[in-house]
Design a protein around this motif. Structure first.
Motif, short mmCIF file in Angstrom:
data_model
loop_
_atom_site.label_atom_id
_atom_site.label_comp_id
_atom_site.label_asym_id
_atom_site.label_seq_id
_atom_site.Cartn_x
_atom_site.Cartn_y
_atom_site.Cartn_z
N VAL A 1 0.86 -1.18 0.00
CA VAL A 1 0.00 0.00 0.00
C VAL A 1 0.90 1.24 0.00
O VAL A 1 1.82 1.35 0.81
CB VAL A 1 -0.93 0.01 1.22
CG1 VAL A 1 -1.63 1.35 1.37
CG2 VAL A 1 -1.94 -1.12 1.11
N THR A 2 0.62 2.16 -0.91
CA THR A 2 1.44 3.36 -1.05
C THR A 2 0.54 4.57 -1.23
O THR A 2 -0.27 4.61 -2.17
CB THR A 2 2.38 3.24 -2.27
OG1 THR A 2 3.16 2.05 -2.14
CG2 THR A 2 3.30 4.43 -2.36
N ASN A 3 0.68 5.55 -0.36
CA ASN A 3 -0.10 6.79 -0.46
C ASN A 3 0.66 7.82 -1.28
O ASN A 3 0.91 8.94 -0.83
CB ASN A 3 -0.41 7.32 0.93
CG ASN A 3 -1.30 6.39 1.72
OD1 ASN A 3 -0.81 5.54 2.47
ND2 ASN A 3 -2.61 6.53 1.56
N ILE A 4 1.00 7.46 -2.49
CA ILE A 4 1.84 8.31 -3.33
C ILE A 4 1.13 9.61 -3.69
O ILE A 4 1.77 10.64 -3.94
CB ILE A 4 2.26 7.54 -4.61
CG1 ILE A 4 3.34 8.30 -5.38
CG2 ILE A 4 1.06 7.24 -5.49
CD1 ILE A 4 4.66 8.38 -4.67
N ASP A 5 -0.20 9.60 -3.70
CA ASP A 5 -0.97 10.79 -4.08
C ASP A 5 -1.42 11.61 -2.88
O ASP A 5 -2.18 12.57 -3.03
CB ASP A 5 -2.18 10.39 -4.93
CG ASP A 5 -1.78 9.68 -6.21
OD1 ASP A 5 -0.89 10.20 -6.90
OD2 ASP A 5 -2.33 8.60 -6.50
N GLY A 6 -0.98 11.22 -1.69
CA GLY A 6 -1.35 11.93 -0.48
C GLY A 6 -2.14 11.04 0.46
O GLY A 6 -2.88 10.15 0.03
N ASP B 1 8.31 10.26 -8.98
CA ASP B 1 7.99 11.35 -8.05
C ASP B 1 7.69 10.78 -6.67
O ASP B 1 6.81 11.27 -5.96
CB ASP B 1 6.81 12.17 -8.56
CG ASP B 1 5.53 11.35 -8.72
OD1 ASP B 1 5.60 10.11 -8.64
OD2 ASP B 1 4.46 11.94 -8.93
N GLY B 2 8.45 9.77 -6.27
CA GLY B 2 8.14 9.05 -5.05
C GLY B 2 8.69 9.65 -3.78
O GLY B 2 8.54 9.06 -2.72
N LYS C 1 13.15 9.36 3.70
CA LYS C 1 12.20 9.91 4.67
C LYS C 1 10.78 9.43 4.35
O LYS C 1 10.02 9.05 5.25
CB LYS C 1 12.25 11.43 4.65
CG LYS C 1 13.62 12.05 4.92
CD LYS C 1 13.55 13.55 4.70
CE LYS C 1 14.91 14.19 4.65
NZ LYS C 1 14.84 15.63 4.31
N ALA C 2 10.41 9.47 3.07
CA ALA C 2 9.07 9.06 2.67
C ALA C 2 8.82 7.60 3.01
O ALA C 2 7.73 7.22 3.45
CB ALA C 2 8.87 9.29 1.17
N ALA C 3 9.83 6.75 2.81
CA ALA C 3 9.67 5.32 3.09
C ALA C 3 9.44 5.08 4.57
O ALA C 3 8.65 4.21 4.95
CB ALA C 3 10.91 4.57 2.61
N ILE C 4 10.12 5.83 5.41
CA ILE C 4 9.93 5.68 6.86
C ILE C 4 8.51 6.07 7.26
O ILE C 4 7.84 5.36 8.01
CB ILE C 4 10.97 6.53 7.62
CG1 ILE C 4 12.37 5.95 7.41
CG2 ILE C 4 10.63 6.61 9.11
CD1 ILE C 4 13.48 6.85 7.90
N ILE C 5 8.04 7.20 6.74
CA ILE C 5 6.68 7.66 7.06
C ILE C 5 5.64 6.67 6.56
O ILE C 5 4.66 6.35 7.25
CB ILE C 5 6.44 9.05 6.45
CG1 ILE C 5 7.39 10.08 7.07
CG2 ILE C 5 4.99 9.48 6.64
CD1 ILE C 5 7.39 11.41 6.34
#
Length: 719
Positions: free
Chosen positions: A304-309, A373-374, A386-390
């Protein structure tokens, strides 16, 4: 004219202000780097250094200032630049966008903590003055004031408040900048005072006492970019990557990017894991029940990835491998100096909005993640961490910083970046110089490496004579042969009918790829919603129905490592290598904008089954060559290590050798039976050598290396 062999000598009081601050492994211990390769990181650094030295004023260290999600006390759209002259100590700061109703101070920060003093150090330099719409500071640093100080960052804070309380803007040198400016000497053909190549005795360096350990080593023994220093830096990153949970849910970076599985994870690997593995935390922790879709994670290896917010429906994406990532980070723009123009102004908009933020850490916006744009903030590889940790490591889905996770320090980000940049090959292949001993594989190479469909005299396109692969996969990497950057393209993957994970769970959102704008004609029937960048295919570059030319763009991965990193594409929608090659002869691809260039050149694929097999055999062959290269590097490393570290490294080599064996076996039609036999024998020797007490253990490893080299010779010449 100054000889290029002459070197610039910088007053080391100012070099110390940007010296590296990683925790260095004590000399009594051997640094363990895992797959991390010093030669690969050195190659990345040397390429950066060559490009950097094309600029003037090398004695001036520049980096951006901007809002930091991890450090700023409140949001601000202000941004600026700091410039530190390393020869005379002049510091210049210029900021746009701050309120003229407030006053602000400039601070230098030292985040290194000693055993006796666990507090960060901060030195206020002075106030910013207002000049029209800018806030400025120009000052001369006093060397005596900075005894024992190491500059990690510059901060802009509200007057009367420390950066910890009132910090607004932050910026720091990048990993590569830190390496560059802590080298013992560095080339200076056009700047500053120079000295000969002779070493300066340590006693002559007036401010030697200021230097932290890595820079101290640069003065007394080896350069900051020496193999010894880079080895320790990579080792620190490897340890963080595989062990650090960042106070989260128990996962680490390696939970989803397994070092023994090509730094990715797939459904077959997942079936071998115990229920207690942190990968399955959504099954065992009620607070994280919606962190993943457990059935789809287990069945398809999708996350699951919240790439769009976080306020929009998540999409499902696979865990991309990290091998050779340093070769595919260049973000494609409409202007790529020295190469062709990119196609999309949206790429420029994205880059221009984020690159100033990336420059806070002296880096640039990178093409990271499956849609390029990940990463948040500046969009760099550091930001991606940082994004991966969040996204993947929080204790709860509130995702509150310092409660559900902690952000890595700048030193940790440096070490993690160094480790990731050191993975895989250091450069691209040269397919033009390679000749494969099997005619099947050689035909696959020719099909792959021919860029466009030829035309008959009457203009009719002649299909079936080329795979049209080289345009986006120059030399089988992830770089466009036209723009020399990583391209994002709509190849029709999201338009495929009956995608496996959608059949398993019809409620899964469609993935729009690059961008966060609402699009309403997604999916195979053009009736689903997703989020994309709003770009539209130009007339004549798609055969989709009129009014449905919206693009869903994803970035281009390297295919050198493809044969042992199945399944394929961003959503693992294709399970075998042969199927992935055949996709480019499907209706989904041939109707997509990816099948045409911006100048309407037709690159549709129409390969027959035997040609698909030939291209797949070529991809298997270059994958085996990369397995051999990687496993031999690890074997050589195992020879230089002792005890458990030697065995751990050897087991990684075995995994690569096993991959080479499996890649050839899975082809059904094996073009290199003799090479396979050599690889199997090498695998046997390596396995025996994992016994630390086996007689002639080191000779077994050397014999394995020789056998793999023989296998390579049986497969290809040149390259």
């Amino acid at each position: 004219m100054i000889s290029m062999k002459k070197q610039l000598k910088i007053p080391l009081a100012f070099v110390s202000a940007i010296a590296l601050g990683y925790l260095i492994t004590p000399e009594s211990e051997t640094a363990y780097t895992g797959h991390g390769n010093v030669e690969t990181l050195s190659s990345v650094y040397e390429r950066w250094k060559t490009a950097h030295e094309q600029h003037r004023n090398l004695e001036v260290l520049r980096f951006g200032l901007g809002f930091s999600r991890a450090q700023s006390r409140q949001f601000t759209a202000a941004s600026g630049e700091a410039a530190l002259n390393l020869i005379n100590g002049q510091l210049q700061v210029a900021v746009d966008g701050l309120s003229n109703q407030e006053r602000y101070d400039v601070w230098l920060l030292d985040n290194h903590k000693s055993a006796d003093d666990q507090k960060d150090k901060a030195v206020k330099i002075g106030p910013l003055s207002t000049s029209k719409d800018k806030h400025l500071l120009t000052t001369q640093l006093d060397r005596d004031r900075f005894a024992g100080f190491t500059m990690d960052a510059i901060a802009i804070a509200k007057a009367g408040e420390t950066p910890h309380v009132g910090g607004l803007l932050f910026g720091s040198p990048s990993l590569l900048q830190r390496l560059y400016y802590t080298e013992r000497y560095w080339p200076a053909a056009t700047i500053g005072s120079v000295t000969t190549d002779e070493q300066v005795a340590p006693a002559e360096i007036a401010f030697k006492f200021l230097l932290p350990k890595t820079a101290q080593a640069a003065v007394t023994s080896s350069a900051a970019t020496s193999p010894e220093q880079l080895t320790q830096l990579i080792a620190a990153g490897q340890k963080l990557f595989t062990e650090e949970t960042f106070n989260g849910n128990g996962r680490t970076c390696a939970t989803c990017h397994r070092p023994d599985n090509n730094h990715t994870i797939d459904p077959i690997y997942i079936t071998k894991l115990p229920k207690t593995d942190p990968l399955f935390v959504a099954e065992t922790n009620p607070l994280l029940a919606d962190l993943e879709k457990p059935a789809l994670l287990r069945q398809f290896g999708l996350f699951v990835t919240n790439i769009d917010g976080l306020d929009r429906p998540p999409v499902l994406r696979s865990s991309s491998h990290l091998l050779g990532i340093a070769n595919t980070l260049t973000f494609e723009k409409t202007i790529n100096p020295g190469f062709s123009k990119g196609e999309f102004t949206q790429d420029n908009d994205y880059f221009n909005a984020r690159d100033p933020l990336a420059q806070q850490s002296g880096t640039n916006t990178h093409a990271v993640g499956w849609s390029g744009d990940g990463a948040p903030d500046g969009g760099s590889l550091r930001d991606f961490t940082k994004a991966a940790i969040i996204q993947h490591l929080p204790r709860t889905l509130v995702r509150a910083e310092n409660i559900d996770f902690r952000m890595p320090t700048e030193a940790e980000l440096d070490a993690l970046e160094a480790y990731m940049l050191s993975l895989g090959r250091s450069k691209e292949l040269n397919l033009a110089n390679m000749y494969f001993k099997s005619p099947l594989v050689q035909n696959g190479l020719l099909l792959f490496n021919t860029k466009e469909n030829p035309k008959l005299a009457d203009g009719t396109v002649l299909f079936g004579t080329t795979g049209n692969c080289n345009g986006c996969h120059s030399n089988a990497g992830g770089i466009s042969s036209s723009t020399n950057a990583n391209p994002t393209r709509d190849t029709g993957v999201e338009r495929m009918r009956d995608q496996l994970h959608h059949l398993a769970d019809p409620n899964v959102a469609y993935d729009g790829g690059f961008g966060q704008l609402l699009q309403t004609d997604c999916g195979p029937n053009f009736n689903e919603t997703c989020y994309s960048d709003g770009s539209v295919a130009a007339a004549g570059t798609t055969t989709r129905p009129s009014g449905h030319h919206g693009l869903n763009r994803f970035n281009t991965p390297s295919v050198i490592e493809s044969a042992d990193t199945a399944p394929f594409f961003h959503n693992n929608s294709v399970t075998t290598l042969e199927e992935s090659v055949a996709f480019y002869s499907s209706d989904a691809f041939n109707s997509s904008p990816g099948a045409f260039t911006s100048s309407k050149v037709n690159r549709q694929g129409r390969l027959d089954s035997s040609q698909v097999i030939a291209v797949a055999l070529f991809l298997r062959s270059i994958n085996v060559l990369e397995n051999i290269r990687s496993s031999n590097v690890l074997d050589q490393k195992a020879l230089s290590l002792n005890g458990d570290q030697s065995v751990r490294t050897l087991r990684l080599a075995i995994a690569d050798t096993q991959d080479a064996v499996d890649v050839l076996k899975e082809a059904v039609i094996n073009p290199y039976p003799d090479a396979l036999e050599k690889l199997q024998q090498a695998l046997f020797f390596e396995t025996q050598a994992t016994n630390r007490f086996f007689p002639n253990r080191l000779n077994l490893i050397r014999n394995a290396i020789n056998l793999k080299n023989q296998a390579r010779t049986m497969i290809v010449s040149g390259g």
